[in-house]
Motif scaffolding. Structure first.
Motif, PDB file in Angstrom:
ATOM      1  N   LEU A 143       1.770 -51.907   9.868  1.00  0.00           N
ATOM      2  CA  LEU A 143       2.824 -52.471   9.021  1.00  0.00           C
ATOM      3  C   LEU A 143       4.078 -51.659   9.293  1.00  0.00           C
ATOM      4  O   LEU A 143       4.206 -50.527   8.834  1.00  0.00           O
TER       5      LEU A 143
ATOM      6  N   GLY B 237      -0.095 -56.529  13.862  1.00  0.00           N
ATOM      7  CA  GLY B 237       0.380 -56.346  12.497  1.00  0.00           C
ATOM      8  C   GLY B 237       1.713 -57.033  12.259  1.00  0.00           C
ATOM      9  O   GLY B 237       2.064 -57.988  12.956  1.00  0.00           O
TER      10      GLY B 237
ATOM     11  N   SER C 190      -0.329 -58.762   4.187  1.00  0.00           N
ATOM     12  CA  SER C 190      -1.284 -58.114   5.100  1.00  0.00           C
ATOM     13  C   SER C 190      -2.698 -58.156   4.527  1.00  0.00           C
ATOM     14  O   SER C 190      -3.673 -58.308   5.263  1.00  0.00           O
TER      15      SER C 190
ATOM     16  N   SER D 288       3.335 -48.864   4.290  1.00  0.00           N
ATOM     17  CA  SER D 288       3.848 -48.818   5.670  1.00  0.00           C
ATOM     18  C   SER D 288       3.009 -47.878   6.520  1.00  0.00           C
ATOM     19  O   SER D 288       2.616 -46.794   6.075  1.00  0.00           O
TER      20      SER D 288
ATOM     21  N   VAL E  78      -4.359 -56.159  11.419  1.00  0.00           N
ATOM     22  CA  VAL E  78      -3.119 -55.829  10.705  1.00  0.00           C
ATOM     23  C   VAL E  78      -3.086 -54.337  10.416  1.00  0.00           C
ATOM     24  O   VAL E  78      -2.713 -53.902   9.349  1.00  0.00           O
TER      25      VAL E  78
ATOM     26  N   ILE F  12       5.178 -57.798   1.780  1.00  0.00           N
ATOM     27  CA  ILE F  12       4.577 -57.613   3.103  1.00  0.00           C
ATOM     28  C   ILE F  12       3.163 -57.052   2.960  1.00  0.00           C
ATOM     29  O   ILE F  12       2.235 -57.487   3.640  1.00  0.00           O
ATOM     30  N   SER F  13       3.037 -56.100   2.069  1.00  0.00           N
ATOM     31  CA  SER F  13       1.736 -55.490   1.842  1.00  0.00           C
ATOM     32  C   SER F  13       0.716 -56.534   1.366  1.00  0.00           C
ATOM     33  O   SER F  13      -0.419 -56.583   1.847  1.00  0.00           O
TER      34      SER F  13
END
Ligand SMILES: *Cc1c(COP(=O)(O)O)cnc(C)c1O
Length: 236
Positions: free
Chosen positions: A199, A158, A183, A215, A196, A179-180
């Motif tokens: 996170l 991840g 992913s 997260s 992934v 970031i999300s």
């Protein structure tokens, strides 16, 4: 407040933030960021039920491993790792969260091959594009993952990110969202040796926002152990 009380309070907050986001709290791990805290404090955090510990410095990792400080919980490496120190970390930790360059990735793969193991890692993203910080740029990630099959002794689990230091609560939401999204892009492709599931984002000051953005691992130091004594750093 004691370490146990702090961990319990964070668990409650974690649960609240997860449920508010329509998420299952069980899919979010609490990683105790243990830098500058001694073996006894680490043991208390583990007894209080943190899911894992994250260490920043090789020297502290080595010392606390020798003291069996992490017994009962996996330990992760979360600090900047110099390539000449990979030997002291590969195979000693369950996850290296802070793989921040291709050079380091190559060195970890080579050391893992020597040891005959596969080392789990996260790729660290320099999400705020800060000069002072290491980490991959967002746009480097997909091309890197295209070639990840060249590194059979690492397994990417991840992403990890440390956003810029923020002044106001909510400032980091945009970084967590980036970031999300990244992913999601990674999941859409199917790379060898890459998942992934993890996170790793959110620290003492912003973990509720990180949980809102997906997260699965918050790294908490101050809110568990209290303020760090930075005078100690300057003695090194
Ligand atoms: C110190 C540290 C943390 C924890 O920071 P706090 O603000 O004290 O919760 C998390 N991640 C990394 C990489 C750290 O170095």
């Amino acid at each position: 407040m004691s370490i146990a009380e702090n961990v319990a309070a964070i668990r409650r907050e974690l649960e609240k933030a997860a449920l508010a986001a329509g998420r299952d709290p069980k899919e979010i791990q609490l990683c105790a960021a243990t830098k500058m805290n001694d073996a006894e404090a680490v043991r208390q955090a583990i007894a209080a039920g943190v899911d894992c510990c994250g260490e920043n410095r090789v020297q502290e990792l080595t010392q606390k491993l020798a003291q069996h400080a992490y017994d009962g919980a996996p330990v992760h490496f979360i600090g900047h790792l110099q390539t000449n120190k990979v030997k002291q970390v590969v195979g000693k930790v369950a996850l290296i969260q802070s793989v921040d360059s291709l050079r380091l990735l190559c060195a970890i793969d080579a050391e893992a091959r020597k040891q005959g193991i596969v080392q789990d890692i996260l790729l660290e993203i320099n999400i705020g594009q800060e000069e002072s910080k290491s980490g991959f740029r967002e746009e480097e990630i997909l091309p890197l993952l295209e070639k990840i099959g060249d590194f059979p002794n690492i397994c990417v689990k991840g992403l990890m990110a440390i956003p810029p230091i923020s002044q106001n609560s909510g400032d980091n939401l945009k970084y967590f969202q980036k970031i999300s999204h990244l992913s999601v892009d990674i999941k859409a492709k199917k790379y060898d040796n890459v998942t992934v599931k993890c996170l790793s984002m959110g620290m003492s000051g912003d973990y509720q926002d990180a949980i809102r953005c997906g997260s699965t691992m918050i790294r908490i130091g101050t809110a568990i152990f209290g303020a760090r004594d930075y005078a100690k750093i300057h003695q090194r």
